[in-house]
Write an enzyme that holds these catalytic residues in place. Structure first.
Site, PDB file in Angstrom:
ATOM      1  CB  CYS A  54      -0.911  -0.042   1.226  1.00  0.00           C
ATOM      2  SG  CYS A  54      -1.816   1.478   1.557  1.00  0.00           S
TER       3      CYS A  54
ATOM      4  CB  CYS B 171       0.313   1.762   4.114  1.00  0.00           C
ATOM      5  SG  CYS B 171      -1.414   1.247   4.040  1.00  0.00           S
TER       6      CYS B 171
END
Length: 146
Positions: free
Chosen positions: A69, A72
């Site tokens: 991600c 993230c």
């Protein structure tokens, strides 16, 4: 009588009772010696996650993330900055939702990054999406009244 909080060691999972007045003086786990309030971000496994989110008196902010991600990974240094800012007010940890998909299902996580703030066995609030450190700190302060 001295006010104290239960703190799960984010390294070994041992539950420790720590006087609130001692939170700023670097308390350590009675079993493994790992700092209990370090101002850093700890990587959790499911057992420690469950214990800390259910037993800890000091608020804990958990970042649900995955290595693939992009947002993230972008937010990780900001999350670490917020952890330093709120060192004695809350603890910060993260758990890999790719490695532990059963946790995402149990908690109803539909998107990452997602921050969930817990205290005394209760979920206090959620914040989704990548955020700068000041937004993360404001989210925590607003929800713990600190």
């Amino acid at each position: 009588m001295t006010s104290a909080d239960n703190l799960t060691c984010l390294s070994c999972g041992q539950l420790n009772r720590v006087p609130v007045a001692k939170l700023g003086s670097g308390p350590k786990c009675a079993i493994c010696g790992h700092p209990l309030v370090s101002g850093g971000v700890s990587e959790l496994d499911v057992q420690v996650h469950n214990k800390a989110s259910l037993k800890d008196g000091l608020p804990i902010v958990i970042d649900y993330w995955a290595p693939w991600c992009g947002p993230c990974r972008t937010m990780a240094p900001e999350f670490a900055k917020a952890a330093v800012t709120l060192k004695t007010k809350a603890r910060f940890a993260k758990i890999d939702t790719q490695e532990h998909p059963e946790l995402s299902q149990k908690l109803g996580i539909r998107g990452i990054p997602l921050l969930i703030l817990y205290s005394n066995g209760r979920e206090l609030a959620r914040l989704s999406g990548a955020r700068p450190a000041q937004d993360i700190a404001a989210f925590v302060r607003q929800n713990i009244k600190a």
